[in-house]
Design a protein around this motif. Structure first.
Motif, PDB file in Angstrom:
ATOM      1  N   ARG A 103      38.625  24.446  17.319  1.00 56.90           N
ATOM      2  CA  ARG A 103      37.366  23.905  16.823  1.00 56.90           C
ATOM      3  C   ARG A 103      37.167  22.438  17.184  1.00 56.90           C
ATOM      4  NH1 ARG A 103      38.935  24.229  10.446  1.00 56.90           N
ATOM      5  NH2 ARG A 103      40.548  22.640  10.408  1.00 56.90           N
ATOM      6  N   ASP A 104      38.248  21.698  17.459  1.00 56.44           N
ATOM      7  CA  ASP A 104      38.130  20.289  17.828  1.00 56.44           C
ATOM      8  C   ASP A 104      38.297  20.067  19.321  1.00 56.44           C
ATOM      9  OD1 ASP A 104      37.365  19.194  15.492  1.00 56.44           O
ATOM     10  OD2 ASP A 104      39.245  18.210  15.006  1.00 56.44           O
ATOM     11  N   LEU A 105      38.160  21.121  20.114  1.00 56.27           N
ATOM     12  CA  LEU A 105      38.169  20.954  21.563  1.00 56.27           C
ATOM     13  C   LEU A 105      36.917  20.180  21.965  1.00 56.27           C
ATOM     14  CD1 LEU A 105      39.770  22.146  24.167  1.00 56.27           C
ATOM     15  CD2 LEU A 105      37.714  23.529  24.397  1.00 56.27           C
ATOM     16  N   VAL A 106      37.084  19.113  22.720  1.00 54.74           N
ATOM     17  CA  VAL A 106      35.960  18.267  23.102  1.00 54.74           C
ATOM     18  C   VAL A 106      35.317  18.812  24.375  1.00 54.74           C
ATOM     19  CG1 VAL A 106      35.278  15.949  23.844  1.00 54.74           C
ATOM     20  CG2 VAL A 106      36.931  16.241  21.988  1.00 54.74           C
ATOM     21  N   THR A 107      34.011  18.991  24.348  1.00 56.61           N
ATOM     22  CA  THR A 107      33.278  19.571  25.467  1.00 56.61           C
ATOM     23  C   THR A 107      31.823  19.133  25.390  1.00 56.61           C
ATOM     24  OG1 THR A 107      32.779  21.665  26.612  1.00 56.61           O
ATOM     25  CG2 THR A 107      32.651  21.674  24.209  1.00 56.61           C
ATOM     26  N   PRO A 108      31.082  19.160  26.482  1.00 58.10           N
ATOM     27  CA  PRO A 108      29.647  18.853  26.419  1.00 58.10           C
ATOM     28  C   PRO A 108      28.893  19.884  25.580  1.00 58.10           C
ATOM     29  CG  PRO A 108      30.447  18.677  28.670  1.00 58.10           C
ATOM     30  CD  PRO A 108      31.550  19.316  27.883  1.00 58.10           C
ATOM     31  N   VAL A 167      29.669  27.592  24.784  1.00 58.92           N
ATOM     32  CA  VAL A 167      30.821  28.357  25.269  1.00 58.92           C
ATOM     33  C   VAL A 167      30.599  28.831  26.705  1.00 58.92           C
ATOM     34  CG1 VAL A 167      32.128  30.496  24.944  1.00 58.92           C
ATOM     35  CG2 VAL A 167      31.599  29.033  22.978  1.00 58.92           C
ATOM     36  N   GLN A 168      29.389  29.208  27.020  1.00 65.25           N
ATOM     37  CA  GLN A 168      29.098  29.610  28.397  1.00 65.25           C
ATOM     38  C   GLN A 168      29.334  28.453  29.367  1.00 65.25           C
ATOM     39  OE1 GLN A 168      25.879  33.251  28.212  1.00 65.25           O
ATOM     40  NE2 GLN A 168      25.071  31.183  28.176  1.00 65.25           N
ATOM     41  N   GLY A 169      28.908  27.252  28.967  1.00 66.42           N
ATOM     42  CA  GLY A 169      29.119  26.091  29.810  1.00 66.42           C
ATOM     43  C   GLY A 169      30.587  25.728  29.944  1.00 66.42           C
ATOM     44  N   LEU A 170      31.343  25.920  28.872  1.00 66.42           N
ATOM     45  CA  LEU A 170      32.764  25.590  28.867  1.00 66.42           C
ATOM     46  C   LEU A 170      33.576  26.552  29.712  1.00 66.42           C
ATOM     47  CD1 LEU A 170      35.215  24.009  27.621  1.00 66.42           C
ATOM     48  CD2 LEU A 170      35.165  25.702  25.764  1.00 66.42           C
ATOM     49  N   THR A 171      33.256  27.849  29.632  1.00 67.42           N
ATOM     50  CA  THR A 171      34.098  28.872  30.257  1.00 67.42           C
ATOM     51  C   THR A 171      33.564  29.389  31.585  1.00 67.42           C
ATOM     52  OG1 THR A 171      32.966  30.709  29.129  1.00 67.42           O
ATOM     53  CG2 THR A 171      34.808  29.645  27.967  1.00 67.42           C
ATOM     54  N   VAL A 181      41.207  17.760  20.547  1.00 56.95           N
ATOM     55  CA  VAL A 181      41.887  18.570  21.551  1.00 56.95           C
ATOM     56  C   VAL A 181      41.228  18.331  22.902  1.00 56.95           C
ATOM     57  CG1 VAL A 181      42.529  20.898  22.284  1.00 56.95           C
ATOM     58  CG2 VAL A 181      42.489  20.328  19.841  1.00 56.95           C
ATOM     59  N   GLN A 182      42.042  17.941  23.877  1.00 56.17           N
ATOM     60  CA  GLN A 182      41.541  17.669  25.226  1.00 56.17           C
ATOM     61  C   GLN A 182      41.784  18.886  26.114  1.00 56.17           C
ATOM     62  OE1 GLN A 182      43.132  14.100  26.921  1.00 56.17           O
ATOM     63  NE2 GLN A 182      42.169  14.401  28.924  1.00 56.17           N
ATOM     64  N   PRO A 183      40.749  19.402  26.778  1.00 55.81           N
ATOM     65  CA  PRO A 183      40.932  20.582  27.631  1.00 55.81           C
ATOM     66  C   PRO A 183      41.939  20.329  28.747  1.00 55.81           C
ATOM     67  CG  PRO A 183      38.591  20.122  27.294  1.00 55.81           C
ATOM     68  CD  PRO A 183      39.342  18.932  26.778  1.00 55.81           C
ATOM     69  N   THR A 184      42.758  21.326  29.034  1.00 58.53           N
ATOM     70  CA  THR A 184      43.637  21.308  30.195  1.00 58.53           C
ATOM     71  C   THR A 184      42.899  22.065  31.292  1.00 58.53           C
ATOM     72  OG1 THR A 184      45.582  21.311  28.748  1.00 58.53           O
ATOM     73  CG2 THR A 184      45.937  21.856  31.077  1.00 58.53           C
ATOM     74  N   THR A 185      42.136  21.343  32.083  1.00 57.55           N
ATOM     75  CA  THR A 185      41.145  21.942  32.966  1.00 57.55           C
ATOM     76  C   THR A 185      41.741  22.884  33.996  1.00 57.55           C
ATOM     77  OG1 THR A 185      39.790  19.971  32.689  1.00 57.55           O
ATOM     78  CG2 THR A 185      39.219  21.442  34.495  1.00 57.55           C
ATOM     79  N   GLU A 186      42.825  22.488  34.637  1.00 57.05           N
ATOM     80  CA  GLU A 186      43.392  23.312  35.711  1.00 57.05           C
ATOM     81  C   GLU A 186      43.843  24.675  35.198  1.00 57.05           C
ATOM     82  OE1 GLU A 186      46.891  23.101  39.162  1.00 57.05           O
ATOM     83  OE2 GLU A 186      46.478  21.359  37.882  1.00 57.05           O
ATOM     84  N   LEU A 187      44.542  24.685  34.061  1.00 62.46           N
ATOM     85  CA  LEU A 187      45.002  25.948  33.497  1.00 62.46           C
ATOM     86  C   LEU A 187      43.828  26.779  32.988  1.00 62.46           C
ATOM     87  CD1 LEU A 187      47.340  27.775  32.750  1.00 62.46           C
ATOM     88  CD2 LEU A 187      47.653  26.453  30.645  1.00 62.46           C
ATOM     89  N   ALA A 188      42.826  26.126  32.394  1.00 63.81           N
ATOM     90  CA  ALA A 188      41.644  26.845  31.927  1.00 63.81           C
ATOM     91  C   ALA A 188      40.915  27.499  33.102  1.00 63.81           C
ATOM     92  CB  ALA A 188      40.710  25.904  31.181  1.00 63.81           C
ATOM     93  N   ASP A 189      40.802  26.785  34.210  1.00 63.33           N
ATOM     94  CA  ASP A 189      40.149  27.359  35.393  1.00 63.33           C
ATOM     95  C   ASP A 189      40.891  28.595  35.884  1.00 63.33           C
ATOM     96  OD1 ASP A 189      38.236  25.389  35.311  1.00 63.33           O
ATOM     97  OD2 ASP A 189      39.123  24.169  36.909  1.00 63.33           O
ATOM     98  N   ALA A 190      42.223  28.536  35.874  1.00 56.15           N
ATOM     99  CA  ALA A 190      43.020  29.687  36.311  1.00 56.15           C
ATOM    100  C   ALA A 190      42.822  30.872  35.368  1.00 56.15           C
ATOM    101  CB  ALA A 190      44.494  29.298  36.384  1.00 56.15           C
TER     102      ALA A 190
END
Length: 439
Positions: free
Chosen positions: A138-143, A180-184, A340-349
Motif C-alpha cells: 500500500r505504500d509503494l510509491v508510483t505516479p 495499477v495499469q500504469g504501474l504494471t 516502498v521503492q519499486p525495484t523496477t528491473e525485477l518488476a519488469d521481468a
C-alpha cells in the motif's frame, strides 16, 4: 523532487520499514482480508450448473456496477439458469480492499480518509495452465494519473509520486485501476472492492481455512491470539488473522503480505480438496456473500461472469499458481522515506512473464519476512511408526485432506531456467506457516 504528499495523515515513519499510521489505529491492516475474500469470491465461484432460483437470487444482490475507464459493461443478464462453460481465454482482475466502508460502522475504528490499503492483481493465462496473484504494498510509491471523479464533476490532477493507497481518494475504484495499469503495464478487465464484513461472510461460506503458525501469535490491536500449530480460521478470527500486522514478521505491511499468502495458499488447497468448486450449495453462499459485500465493476457485475472465471480455475495445478509481492525495497530517502521503492528491473521481468502467459518458479528462501516453510512431516519407518494426527508436533501443518492435491513443504522448487530470483512469495502448492512478530 518534492516530498510525497501525505493524504492519509497516518504515517509513522521508521527508517528501513514501511510503517503505516499511528499505533492506536489499525483498521487499515484489516483490509487485506477483503482482498482475500475478493479473490475467493470472484475467482473461485464456479460450478458446472447454476440453478435458475440461485442465479436469480444472486443477481438480485448485485447493485449497479462501477464504471471503469477502459472496461466494458457486462452483457445483459438472463433470468434462467443453465450450464455455463469456462471463461474463454485469459483475464486480469484487480481486487481492492479499502480501509473503511461507511456501511460497516465504526467497529474497526473511526473513519477519516478512505485508502485502498490492499491491492491484489490476479492474472490467469489464456490456456488456463497458470495464474499469478500480485500483492502491491500500500505504500509503494508510483505516479497517480488524472482520474475521472466518481460524481462526474471532472477529473483529479495527475501526481508524479505518491503512495499507491492514495489513489482511491482521488477517484475511487476507477482511479486505483488506472494507477495499477500504469504501474504494471497490464490491461485490467475486471475489478472489485471488498468490505470487512465480506471477509467474515465468505470465510463462513467456505467452512474455514486451516492456517499454520510457527509460534504463538498475540496481537492486542486486532485481538488475534493463536497458539503454535494449525488452526482452522473462519468468521471474525479469519478477519483478525488477515488484519494482523503487528503480530507477524517485522510489524510492517510487507510482513503482513507474506503472512496472508499462507492463508491464500491454504485456501486454494482447501477448496480443491473439499470440492468447493463443484459444490452448488457452497458456491451459492459464496456468490451471495460476494454480491452483498463488494463493489463490482460494470464488466464484473454479473454472476455468470464469476461462474465462468471459477470454472476456468477449477483444474489449474496448484504448483502453477503463484502469490507474489510486487518487488520493492524500504529504507529509501526523499519521496521514498518510510515508503516502498519499486525495484523496477525485477518488476519488469515479472510482468513480462505475466504478459506472455509464462509460468515461473520462485527462488530459494522466497517466502518473505512474515512466513516460513512448514516443517516436513517425517517419513514413517519400521523403527518410527506413523503418529496419529493428534500426536503431531504443534508447528506441523494440518494433515492433508483425503483427495487433496499434493503440496510441498520445501522452501521452493530447485532453480531452473524459469526461476525468477529475488521475488517474495510462494506457490499454492507450498505449505507454509506464518512467522510471529520478532521470531
Amino acid at each position: 523532487m518534492n516530498d510525497v504528499r501525505d493524504r492519509s495523515h497516518r504515517l509513522n515513519r521508521v527508517d528501513g520499514i514501511a510503517r503505516h499510521g499511528r499505533l492506536r489505529r489499525h483498521r487499515p491492516v484489516g483490509t487485506a482480508v477483503k482482498v482475500l475474500s475478493g479473490v475467493v469470491a470472484v475467482a473461485l465461484v464456479s460450478t458446472a450448473s447454476v440453478t435458475a432460483i440461485a442465479a436469480k437470487q444472486v443477481a438480485d444482490d448485485f447493485g449497479e456496477g462501477v464504471q471503469i475507464q477502459g472496461q466494458s459493461a457486462a452483457p445483459p443478464r438472463q433470468q434462467h439458469g443453465s450450464t455455463l462453460s469456462a471463461f474463454e481465454g485469459g483475464f486480469t482482475m484487480l481486487v481492492v480492499g479499502t480501509d473503511n466502508d461507511p456501511e460497516q460502522g465504526t467497529q474497526y475504528g473511526e473513519r477519516d480518509a478512505t485508502l485502498n490499503d490492499v491491492n491484489i492483481l490476479l492474472h490467469v493465462s489464456a490456456d488456463h495452465t497458470n495464474a499469478t496473484a500480485v500483492s502491491i504494498p500500500r505504500d509503494l510509491v508510483t505516479p497517480i494519473p488524472a482520474c475521472a471523479k466518481p460524481d462526474g464533476s471532472g477529473s483529479t490532477p495527475s501526481m508524479a509520486a505518491q503512495p499507491i493507497n492514495t489513489a482511491w481518494g482521488e477517484g475511487g475504484l476507477n482511479c486505483v485501476v488506472q494507477t495499477v495499469q500504469g504501474l504494471t503495464g497490464l490491461d485490467v478487465q475486471y475489478s472489485a472492492a471488498v468490505s470487512f464484513n465480506g471477509v467474515i461472510e465468505m470465510s463462513n461460506a467456505i467452512g474455514g481455512v486451516p492456517v499454520c503458525v510457527a509460534s504463538p501469535i498475540h496481537d492486542r490491536y486486532t485481538g488475534l491470539d493463536l497458539p503454535a500449530g494449525t488452526t482452522t480460521l473462519q468468521g471474525s478470527q479469519a478477519l483478525e488473522f488477515l488484519r494482523t500486522r503487528h503480530g507477524v514478521g517485522d510489524g510492517s505491511d510487507l510482513g503482513r503480505i507474506s503472512s496472508q499468502q499462507v492463508f491464500l495458499s491454504s485456501l486454494l488447497r482447501t477448496v480443491k480438496a473439499d470440492r468447493t468448486l463443484t459444490s452448488p450449495a457452497t458456491l451459492y453462499k459464496l456468490a451471495r456473500a460476494a454480491a452483498s459485500n463488494m463493489q463490482l465493476s460494470e464488466s464484473l457485475n454479473d454472476p455468470r461472469t464469476m461462474v465462468r472465471m471459477g470454472r476456468a480455475l477449477q483444474d489449474l495445478p496448484l504448483d502453477r499458481v503463484n502469490f507474489v509481492q510486487y518487488p520493492g525495497t524500504t529504507g529509501g530517502t526523499g519521496v521514498y522515506a518510510g515508503k516502498v521503492q519499486p525495484t523496477t528491473e525485477l518488476a519488469d521481468a515479472l510482468f513480462a512473464r505475466i504478459k506472455a502467459d509464462e509460468s515461473f518458479s520462485l527462488g530459494a528462501g522466497s517466502t518473505g519476512i512474515g512466513s516460513e516453510s512448514a516443517p516436513a512431516a517425517p517419513t514413517p519407518t519400521a523403527e518410527t511408526p506413523a503418529q496419529p494426527a493428534a500426536a503431531q508436533t504443534p508447528a506441523a501443518p494440518a494433515p492433508a485432506t483425503p483427495g487433496a492435491p499434493t503440496a510441498t513443504a520445501s522452501p521452493s522448487a530447485p532453480a531452473t531456467a524459469d526461476t525468477l530470483d529475488g521475488l517474495q512469495g510462494q506457490s499454492a502448492a507450498q505449505q507454509t506457516c506464518s512467522r510471529a512478530f520478532g521470531s
